[in-house]
Design an enzyme around this catalytic site. Sequence first.
Site, PDB file in Angstrom:
ATOM      1  N   CYS A 146      -1.177   3.846  -6.570  1.00 27.13           N
ATOM      2  CA  CYS A 146      -1.960   3.229  -5.489  1.00 27.13           C
ATOM      3  C   CYS A 146      -2.203   1.798  -5.936  1.00 27.13           C
ATOM      4  O   CYS A 146      -2.497   1.551  -7.116  1.00 27.13           O
ATOM      5  CB  CYS A 146      -3.291   3.966  -5.315  1.00 27.13           C
ATOM      6  SG  CYS A 146      -4.521   3.069  -4.321  1.00 27.13           S
ATOM      7  N   CYS A 178       0.870  -1.170   0.000  1.00 31.06           N
ATOM      8  CA  CYS A 178       0.000   0.000   0.000  1.00 31.06           C
ATOM      9  C   CYS A 178       0.914   1.230   0.000  1.00 31.06           C
ATOM     10  O   CYS A 178       1.746   1.388   0.908  1.00 31.06           O
ATOM     11  CB  CYS A 178      -0.846  -0.040   1.277  1.00 31.06           C
ATOM     12  SG  CYS A 178      -1.864   1.418   1.563  1.00 31.06           S
TER      13      CYS A 178
END
Length: 265
Positions: free
Chosen positions: A188, A77
């Site tokens: 992302c 992440c």
Amino acid sequence: MITSDKELPVGFMDSGLGGLSVLIEAVHEMPSEDFLYFGDSANAPYGTKPQEEIRRLTYDVVRLLLNRGIKGLAVACNTATSAAVRSLREDYPGLPIVGIEPAIKPAVERNKGGRIIVLATPMTIAQEKYRKLVERYKGGTDLVSVPCPGLMEFVEEGDLGGPDLDRYFEEHLEKYLTPDTETIVLGCTHYPFIRDRLRKYLNNGGIEIIDGSLGTARELKRRLEEKGLLRSGERKGKIIMENSDRGTKKLERGRILLERAGIIL
Ligand code: DGL
């Protein structure tokens, strides 16, 4: 002090389903390994929360994974990486830990003079770590950072190709697209799952869409190898997926995302 054992799985964490895009590459790179993936969908999104809260949530997940037993960790992440990876490395020095950051370096390296657009969560872009990354690699390129609140939610909700996504691109991305736009960086880990729709929306074979998942998976392999923690032999590893959202939907959606990449649980 954490000690790692070859027989343990490799831990993966993300704010939800996005980190599966990195896991997919890791499974292809290290098919003999077992993986324990934890998605924190109950607390998603991370990318619009304050840094302290992201850090706390990330630590909660990492502790849970460590209690279960892992030999290495991928913070899959970008948002959690920028908020916590440095202190995680300090707090768990015995554990190989890799994070992920927007693939700006490769985008700049292959740049031929056109625009580079980086899509990432608002918190990733707001962080000091991101500013330094841009400063370090940008050089003379025309690089534009575009915060995308609400985009990861499409993946969490299983909408990978509907008309709402086109509306999102129209509202958030369209104004940054120039005739010379050359590369879009998916900063992302959720975004690779909507790559196909984005490509369709751009309707332009010329724009390259890149992300850092393969690089991160290879870095993870390298770190495990370095510590003698890679499993050898022909065995086929298994994947355990868990999620803080206790409903069955997230796990089912995760299973579908893996299946689309040819990984059957
Ligand atoms: N998948 C995450 C990332 O790579 C963040 C999504 C979110 O929770 O906002 O940044």
